[in-house]
Design an enzyme around this catalytic site. Structure first.
Site, PDB file in Angstrom:
ATOM      1  N   LYS A 169       0.841  -1.202   0.000  1.00 45.86           N
ATOM      2  CA  LYS A 169       0.000   0.000   0.000  1.00 45.86           C
ATOM      3  C   LYS A 169       0.878   1.256   0.000  1.00 45.86           C
ATOM      4  O   LYS A 169       0.678   2.171  -0.779  1.00 45.86           O
ATOM      5  CB  LYS A 169      -0.917  -0.036   1.224  1.00 45.86           C
ATOM      6  CG  LYS A 169      -1.816   1.161   1.338  1.00 45.86           C
ATOM      7  CD  LYS A 169      -2.792   1.026   2.495  1.00 45.86           C
ATOM      8  CE  LYS A 169      -3.499   2.354   2.720  1.00 45.86           C
ATOM      9  NZ  LYS A 169      -4.454   2.337   3.814  1.00 45.86           N
TER      10      LYS A 169
ATOM     11  N   GLU B  68      10.703  -4.668   4.193  1.00 49.48           N
ATOM     12  CA  GLU B  68      10.776  -6.083   3.799  1.00 49.48           C
ATOM     13  C   GLU B  68      10.422  -6.227   2.316  1.00 49.48           C
ATOM     14  O   GLU B  68      11.121  -6.889   1.543  1.00 49.48           O
ATOM     15  CB  GLU B  68       9.776  -6.924   4.609  1.00 49.48           C
ATOM     16  CG  GLU B  68      10.107  -7.064   6.076  1.00 49.48           C
ATOM     17  CD  GLU B  68       9.440  -6.010   6.942  1.00 49.48           C
ATOM     18  OE1 GLU B  68       9.161  -4.893   6.427  1.00 49.48           O
ATOM     19  OE2 GLU B  68       9.209  -6.284   8.132  1.00 49.48           O
TER      20      GLU B  68
ATOM     21  N   GLY C  98      -4.724  -1.829   5.006  1.00 46.71           N
ATOM     22  CA  GLY C  98      -3.910  -2.950   4.522  1.00 46.71           C
ATOM     23  C   GLY C  98      -4.546  -4.307   4.788  1.00 46.71           C
ATOM     24  O   GLY C  98      -4.651  -5.146   3.889  1.00 46.71           O
ATOM     25  N   ARG C  99      -4.999  -4.537   6.013  1.00 49.53           N
ATOM     26  CA  ARG C  99      -5.517  -5.865   6.358  1.00 49.53           C
ATOM     27  C   ARG C  99      -6.935  -6.091   5.841  1.00 49.53           C
ATOM     28  O   ARG C  99      -7.523  -7.135   6.076  1.00 49.53           O
ATOM     29  CB  ARG C  99      -5.426  -6.094   7.864  1.00 49.53           C
ATOM     30  CG  ARG C  99      -6.105  -5.041   8.716  1.00 49.53           C
ATOM     31  CD  ARG C  99      -5.671  -5.144  10.180  1.00 49.53           C
ATOM     32  NE  ARG C  99      -6.166  -4.049  11.000  1.00 49.53           N
ATOM     33  CZ  ARG C  99      -5.569  -2.864  11.126  1.00 49.53           C
ATOM     34  NH1 ARG C  99      -4.444  -2.631  10.469  1.00 49.53           N
ATOM     35  NH2 ARG C  99      -6.069  -1.926  11.901  1.00 49.53           N
TER      36      ARG C  99
ATOM     37  N   GLU D  67      -4.243  -6.834  14.977  1.00 53.04           N
ATOM     38  CA  GLU D  67      -3.786  -5.512  14.563  1.00 53.04           C
ATOM     39  C   GLU D  67      -4.936  -4.507  14.672  1.00 53.04           C
ATOM     40  O   GLU D  67      -4.717  -3.311  14.876  1.00 53.04           O
ATOM     41  CB  GLU D  67      -3.238  -5.549  13.119  1.00 53.04           C
ATOM     42  CG  GLU D  67      -2.389  -4.333  12.764  1.00 53.04           C
ATOM     43  CD  GLU D  67      -1.597  -4.492  11.463  1.00 53.04           C
ATOM     44  OE1 GLU D  67      -0.385  -4.756  11.515  1.00 53.04           O
ATOM     45  OE2 GLU D  67      -2.209  -4.364  10.388  1.00 53.04           O
TER      46      GLU D  67
ATOM     47  N   HIS E   3      -3.593 -33.468  17.451  1.00 51.76           N
ATOM     48  CA  HIS E   3      -2.437 -34.283  17.839  1.00 51.76           C
ATOM     49  C   HIS E   3      -1.292 -33.405  18.306  1.00 51.76           C
ATOM     50  O   HIS E   3      -0.140 -33.839  18.340  1.00 51.76           O
ATOM     51  CB  HIS E   3      -2.026 -35.162  16.658  1.00 51.76           C
ATOM     52  CG  HIS E   3      -3.144 -36.061  16.239  1.00 51.76           C
ATOM     53  ND1 HIS E   3      -3.364 -37.290  16.807  1.00 51.76           N
ATOM     54  CD2 HIS E   3      -4.160 -35.866  15.357  1.00 51.76           C
ATOM     55  CE1 HIS E   3      -4.448 -37.840  16.276  1.00 51.76           C
ATOM     56  NE2 HIS E   3      -4.948 -36.980  15.392  1.00 51.76           N
TER      57      HIS E   3
ATOM     58  N   LYS F 284       9.554  -0.759  13.990  1.00 50.45           N
ATOM     59  CA  LYS F 284      10.079  -0.442  12.643  1.00 50.45           C
ATOM     60  C   LYS F 284      11.137   0.651  12.748  1.00 50.45           C
ATOM     61  O   LYS F 284      12.206   0.567  12.144  1.00 50.45           O
ATOM     62  CB  LYS F 284       8.953   0.080  11.749  1.00 50.45           C
ATOM     63  CG  LYS F 284       8.014  -0.953  11.208  1.00 50.45           C
ATOM     64  CD  LYS F 284       7.093  -0.286  10.179  1.00 50.45           C
ATOM     65  CE  LYS F 284       5.860  -1.099   9.899  1.00 50.45           C
ATOM     66  NZ  LYS F 284       4.882  -0.398   9.074  1.00 50.45           N
TER      67      LYS F 284
HETATM   68  O1  F6P Z   1       3.538  -3.114   9.715  1.00 48.96           O
HETATM   69  C1  F6P Z   1       2.171  -3.250   9.611  1.00 48.96           C
HETATM   70  C2  F6P Z   1       1.648  -2.894   8.265  1.00 48.96           C
HETATM   71  O2  F6P Z   1       1.576  -1.522   8.126  1.00 48.96           O
HETATM   72  C3  F6P Z   1       0.300  -3.558   8.032  1.00 48.96           C
HETATM   73  O3  F6P Z   1      -0.738  -2.843   8.581  1.00 48.96           O
HETATM   74  C4  F6P Z   1       0.270  -3.686   6.562  1.00 48.96           C
HETATM   75  O4  F6P Z   1      -0.685  -4.614   6.158  1.00 48.96           O
HETATM   76  C5  F6P Z   1       1.683  -4.126   6.299  1.00 48.96           C
HETATM   77  O5  F6P Z   1       2.464  -3.396   7.221  1.00 48.96           O
HETATM   78  C6  F6P Z   1       2.183  -3.911   4.906  1.00 48.96           C
HETATM   79  O6  F6P Z   1       2.109  -2.576   4.525  1.00 48.96           O
HETATM   80  P1  F6P Z   1       2.274  -2.132   3.012  1.00 48.96           P
HETATM   81  O7  F6P Z   1       1.150  -2.747   2.248  1.00 48.96           O
HETATM   82  O8  F6P Z   1       2.210  -0.637   3.015  1.00 48.96           O
HETATM   83  O9  F6P Z   1       3.594  -2.636   2.525  1.00 48.96           O
END
Ligand code: F6P
Length: 534
Positions: free
Chosen positions: A196, A202, A254-255, A340, A371, A500
Site C-alpha cells: 500500500k 521487507e 492494509g488488512r 492488529e 495431535h 520499525k
Molecule cells: O507493519 C504493519 C503494516 O503496516 C500492516 O498494517 C500492513 O498490512 C503491512 O504493514 C504492509 O504494509 P504495506 O502494504 O504498506 O507494505
C-alpha cells in the site's frame, strides 16, 4: 455502558460453575435458538454459557453498533486517528454507488477492477508474456495485509486454481525469496510488488532482490513487474510502468485490502469470474450485516460471543480451528485482522480502555491440531474458547470417507469440550482395565476431562470462492463490532511503528557498533552477534 459491563460481569459471577450441558437440559430448543444463519452459513453458538439474560445484556452493549456501521458504509471518516474513511466494502460492491464526501468513488473502483480483470486474463491466456513466453509463475511480494489475504485465499481456493503457479514472498529473511526463486525461470515469471505504502522495508528489499535476479537473464526486467499500491508516485520512481500499476485509495486499510488490487495474485490464480464470486460472497455478508436485526446478525453475534468470552469471562485467547486443510493460513490471516485491529489499550477519545482489549487469536487446521495442542485445550488450566469451522461437503468425491471422518472429528471435539469426563466415569474405565485401590484412583484422575469448555461451530455447505468471501467479511465485521463495543479505532495500527523505527537504528549497531542511544541489553546482543558473524 459501564453499567452494562458491570451487570454482565455480575451475571457471569452469579452463574458460578453452571454447566453448559445444564443449559441444554433446561431448553430443548437451545441448539436452534442459539444458532444464527446468514445466506447458507450457520453459526452454532449454543455450546457457550451465554443464556437469555446474558444475551439481552450483550445486545444492549451492541446498541451503538448500528449508527457506527451506517457511518462506515456512509463514507464518514471513522478512522479518526488517521482521518480516513473506511470503505474496503466498496471494493466488493461493484454494481453499487458509494459516495464519499459528495463524490461517487465507484467509477474509479470499477475502472481499476476492469483493468485488473483484463490484466489477469492476459496473464492467464498468454497475451501478456515474459521474455521466454507464457507466464508460468507469479510471485506476490508483500507482507502483512499485502500478503496474508491473497496467500490464505489462494490456498483455500486450490480447487479453482487453473492459472499459473502463484508464490508468496513476505519475510525479509533472505531464505524466503531464495527458496522461492530456486527452480523458477525468470523469463516466464511475473513479479507483483504489493505494498500500500510502497515503503515497507521487507517488501522493497525483496522486490530489489527479485529485480536483480530477473536482470541476470531478462533484458527488460521491469516489463515483468506489476505493482499494487496507493503510492503511484513511488511505483513510477521504482520503474514500473503505469499500465501495470493498480492503485487503491487510503480508505482501504492494509488488512482489509484483499478485495481490490491486493487480490490480483488470487485473481490470476482462479480467474476473474471466480474472484467476482469471492466479492459477491463478501457483498452478501455486507448486506446481511447492514440489514439484519442485531439479534439475528451473524457478525454481531460472533462479536458478542467474543466479548462474552474475553472481556466478560476473562479467557485470554481464542482458537480458530478450521477443519479444512486448505484453510491452513486462515488463523494467521485472522491474527492480523483481529490483533492488529483490536489490540489497543487506548479508546478513540484518548482515554485508557477500562476493559481488556482484543484477545490473542491463534489456531491450526483440524485434525492436525488434535495431535498437538488439544491436550491443553481439554485438560489445561486455561480455558480456550474454540471456533470450529466445517464444510458439509469436501472437494474430493472419491475421498468422501475422509471428509466424513473430518466432520466426525470436528463435532466430536466440541462435544468432548462441553461434556468432559467425570471422575466416576474415569474410575469405571480404570476398573474395567483391572486397576484397584490407590493406583485406580491415581490413574483415574489423569483421565478426567473437566468439560464445560465453550466453543462455536460455523457450518457451510462447501468452501467455495463465495463462501470464503462470506467468511472473510464475517470476520471483518466481527472485528468492527468488537471495536465499536470497546470504543477503540479498529483501523489504525500505531503499535507496529516503534519496532520499525528502532530496526533502522539497530542496523548501524550491527554494522560497526557505533550507534549510541541503545539500552545495555541491546548493545550486548549486538556485540555478541557481531562477534559471531566474524
Ligand atoms: O507493519 C504493519 C503494516 O503496516 C500492516 O498494517 C500492513 O498490512 C503491512 O504493514 C504492509 O504494509 P504495506 O502494504 O504498506 O507494505
Amino acid at each position: 455502558m459501564t453499567d452494562i459491563w458491570n451487570r454482565l460481569i455480575s451475571h457471569r459471577q452469579a452463574q458460578g460453575d453452571l454447566r453448559i450441558d445444564a443449559l441444554f437440559a433446561a431448553d430443548a430448543g437451545r441448539a436452534r435458538n442459539f444458532s444464527t444463519a446468514a445466506d447458507g452459513l450457520v453459526l452454532d453458538w449454543s455450546k457457550t454459557r451465554i443464556d437469555a439474560p446474558a444475551l439481552a445484556l450483550l445486545l444492549e452493549l451492541a446498541q451503538p453498533v448500528a449508527a457506527r456501521r451506517d457511518a462506515m458504509f456512509g463514507g464518514e471518516r471513522i478512522n479518526e486517528t488517521e482521518d480516513r474513511a473506511v470503505l474496503h466494502t466498496a471494493l466488493r460492491n461493484l454494481e453499487g454507488s458509494v459516495v464519499v464526501e459528495g463524490r461517487d468513488v465507484m467509477p474509479d473502483v470499477r475502472e481499476t477492477h476492469a483493468r485488473m480483470r483484463e490484466f489477469a486474463a492476459q496473464v492467464r491466456d498468454g497475451r501478456f508474456a515474459g521474455q521466454g513466453g507464457k507466464i508460468t509463475d507469479v510471485i506476490n511480494i508483500g507482507i502483512g495485509g499485502s500478503d496474508l489475504g491473497p496467500a490464505m485465499a489462494t490456498r483455500a481456493l486450490a480447487p479453482w486454481h487453473d492459472g499459473p503457479r502463484v508464490h508468496f514472498v513476505s519475510n525479509v529473511d533472505g531464505a524466503d525469496i531464495a527458496d522461492t526463486l530456486k527452480g523458477l525461470d525468470p523469463a516466464t515469471t511475473l513479479v507483483i510488488v504489493a505494498s500500500k505504502t510502497f515503503t515497507t522495508i521487507e517488501t522493497m528489499t525483496n522486490a530489489e532482490t527479485a529485480r536483480n535476479w530477473m536482470a541476470q537473464t531478462v533484458s527488460l526486467p521491469a516489463a515483468q513487474f506489476a505493482a499494487l499500491s496507493s503510492a503511484q508516485g513511488r511505483t513510477a520512481q521504482w520503474g514500473i510502468d503505469a499500465d501495470r500499476v493498480f492503485g487503491f485509495e487510503d480508505w482501504v486499510g492494509g488488512r482489509y485490502s484483499m478485495w481490490g488490487p491486493i487480490g490480483l495474485s488470487l485473481m490470476i490464480a482462479i480467474g476473474p469470474e471466480q474472484f467476482e464470486r469471492f466479492l459477491a460472497g463478501g457483498l452478501a455478508m455486507d448486506n446481511h450485516f447492514r440489514n439484519a436485526p442485531l439479534a439475528e446478525n451473524l457478525p454481531v453475534i460472533l462479536a458478542l460471543v467474543g466479548i462474552w468470552h474475553h472481556q466478560v469471562c476473562g479467557y485470554g485467547t481464542r482458537a480458530v480451528l478450521p477443519y479444512d486443510n486448505r484453510l491452513a493460513r486462515l488463523p494467521a490471516y485472522l491474527q492480523q485482522l483481529e490483533m492488529e485491529s483490536n489490540g489497543k489499550g487506548v479508546a478513540m477519545d484518548g482515554s485508557d480502555l477500562t476493559v481488556p482489549s482484543g484477545p490473542v487469536v491463534w489456531g491450526e487446521p483440524g485434525t492436525n491440531g488434535q495431535h498437538a495442542f488439544y491436550q491443553l485445550i481439554h485438560q489445561g488450566t486455561a480455558v480456550v474458547p474454540c471456533e470450529f469451522m466445517i464444510a458439509a461437503r469436501g472437494h474430493e468425491p472419491a475421498l468422501a470417507h475422509h471428509h466424513l471422518l473430518l466432520i466426525a472429528n470436528c463435532l466430536a471435539q466440541s462435544e468432548a469440550l462441553m461434556r468432559g469426563r467425570s471422575l466416576d466415569e474415569a474410575r469405571a474405565l480404570m476398573q474395567a482395565k483391572g486397576l484397584q485401590g490407590a493406583e485406580l484412583e491415581r490413574q483415574a484422575r489423569h483421565r478426567v476431562f473437566p468439560g464445560n469448555r465453550p466453543s462455536t461451530t460455523l457450518v457451510m455447505t462447501e468452501l467455495t470462492p463465495y463462501t470464503l468471501g462470506q467468511i472473510v467479511a464475517l470476520y471483518e465485521h466481527r472485528v468492527f463490532v468488537e471495536g465499536v463495543i470497546l470504543g477503540i479505532n479498529s483501523f489504525d495500527q500505531w503499535g507496529v511503528e516503534l519496532g520499525k523505527e528502532l530496526a533502522l537504528k539497530v542496523a548501524p549497531l550491527l554494522q560497526d557498533g557505533n550507534a549510541p542511544g541503545h539500552d545495555a541489553s541491546t548493545e550486548h546482543l549486538a556485540e555478541l552477534i557481531r562477534a559471531l558473524r566474524g
